[in-house]
Design an enzyme around this catalytic site. Sequence first.
Site, PDB file in Angstrom:
ATOM      1  N   ASP A 240       0.757  -1.162  -0.471  1.00  0.00           N
ATOM      2  CA  ASP A 240      -0.164   0.246  -0.121  1.00  0.00           C
ATOM      3  C   ASP A 240       0.590   1.267  -0.132  1.00  0.00           C
ATOM      4  OD1 ASP A 240      -1.852  -1.611  -0.134  1.00  0.00           O
ATOM      5  OD2 ASP A 240      -3.205  -0.775   1.822  1.00  0.00           O
ATOM      6  N   HIS A 273      -3.959  -1.998  -2.666  1.00  0.00           N
ATOM      7  CA  HIS A 273      -4.217  -1.144  -3.340  1.00  0.00           C
ATOM      8  C   HIS A 273      -2.539  -1.572  -4.629  1.00  0.00           C
ATOM      9  CE1 HIS A 273      -6.651   1.712  -0.837  1.00  0.00           C
ATOM     10  NE2 HIS A 273      -6.825   1.078  -0.752  1.00  0.00           N
ATOM     11  N   HIS A 325       0.750  -8.224   3.753  1.00  0.00           N
ATOM     12  CA  HIS A 325      -0.077  -7.076   3.993  1.00  0.00           C
ATOM     13  C   HIS A 325      -1.162  -7.856   4.947  1.00  0.00           C
ATOM     14  CE1 HIS A 325      -1.679  -3.164   3.217  1.00  0.00           C
ATOM     15  NE2 HIS A 325      -2.847  -3.355   2.934  1.00  0.00           N
ATOM     16  N   HIS A 428      -2.537  -2.479   6.065  1.00  0.00           N
ATOM     17  CA  HIS A 428      -3.489  -3.453   6.346  1.00  0.00           C
ATOM     18  C   HIS A 428      -4.567  -2.371   7.054  1.00  0.00           C
ATOM     19  CE1 HIS A 428      -7.035  -4.459   3.396  1.00  0.00           C
ATOM     20  NE2 HIS A 428      -6.926  -5.724   3.983  1.00  0.00           N
TER      21      HIS A 428
END
Length: 477
Positions: A240, A273, A325, A428
């Site tokens: 991310d 993401h 993640h 996360h």
Amino acid sequence: TRPAASSQPTQPTRPAASSQPAQPSGGRPAKSYQTGSVVEVESPSVSPRTQGIHFTKYAGSKWNVKQIQSHHLAAVASRMLELLDETWDQVDKSGHFLQFPWNKTNKGSLLELIEPLCIGLKEILKSQEYPVIDVNSPVCVLGDIHGRFDDLKFFINQIYTGETQQLSRAYSMNVLGKAKRVAKNFVLLNDNGEFEVAGINDVPDAMSKSSAHLNLLRAKSTYDFVDDSMKTDSLLFLGDFVDRGFASLEVVLYVMAMKVISPEKIHMLRGNHETEEINQLYGFKLQCTSLFGDEEGKRVWWMINRVFDDLPLAALLDGKMFCAHGGIPRLNSAGRDDRLEILQDEEIWRRFRDSPNQSAMLEAPEFERYAQIFEDLLWADPADDVFEGELDKDGFGRSMRGCSVMYGSKAVESFLEANGMDLIMRAHQMKSCGFNVAKSGKVITVFSSSHYNKSGADNYAGVAYVTPTTIRGVTRV
């Protein structure tokens, strides 16, 4: 009655997978290879591993094969870091939401560097382990950054001792000059989530990072953060990098350049993401097109997503800490634990990584179990204690995100015991101090983006500093 959901900012619900942008017709991508510390690019003739790059997708590219050949990748990466640092120095840092002041000249320089950086990094990633990498401590673990360049640079300046800090003597001296003044900006975290401004929290050797007694000491640390005992040349990013913040492009380019310069010391995992269906919705694509215009912006966004395709999905830290993640995957439909077996099937995973259309492969019936594990590694969450009673016999339940699962204490303990591991480290989820210990000390969440979601939320950015005997939660305030 089901308890109310947590009030922390909600992550996006994953939409149905969409097809990846059509691949270009004609022309194979450039193949790169590493020679010493320099990666050179040769003629695009034979490497089947690079057929999915196709960076000639958009008409009007300023880079052709001959031009890419003339650039050494390490020099490209070094120049990228210098350009980002030089432009960052011009930013007014008085507010929370900081943007780079790109002008026509330095924006053009940035654009010239992106394509060779992407091509070279893809080849480096393809030469490394996948989908699980091995990482050794000491290492600093960073969670979600979400386009917060100031948080990224803060921790790099304070912790990192690798090659990127040696690019410029003047720049390095500037960093050292600032270090003493920001040392007070670290806090001592307590096991109940409270903190005091002090220094670095220590988990003593006797406790080990495996045990349920992973409690953060209440006594103030004697560490001065600029002391060499708290430095490392190794960083593990849990994904991310992009979306939400105002500097997604600059964050991911900076880390990509660091990875090129120190490929064995900078480790990048894929977050939820780092997928097109998400980062076209939550800011990254918009930033690219706003900066470079629609045509060039889409091209930049597309190229960086092809790098994301190659990022590993998990890491094993010191052979004892499982890092991803989101966290651990669910069991299969028969309740059998095939997760490590699936993750060790490198041939299938490499076929997925090198696929020109990963989204389509995730939808293929024969890839269903692999797709499930892929989703859980990127999307799963530990269940809040109030939901433990709603989980199934294996400790899993439906996620409130609308995809993947949440995992409880039983699922965590079973996974760790079955695989000889100590704990799970993941990202996360926003945590107010940037660092959280849960599930009897067996799940650590790291969140490295402050003022999350552009909302002014008063959360801090945190990292985990891991040695063979300690884990230190560090928060920037």
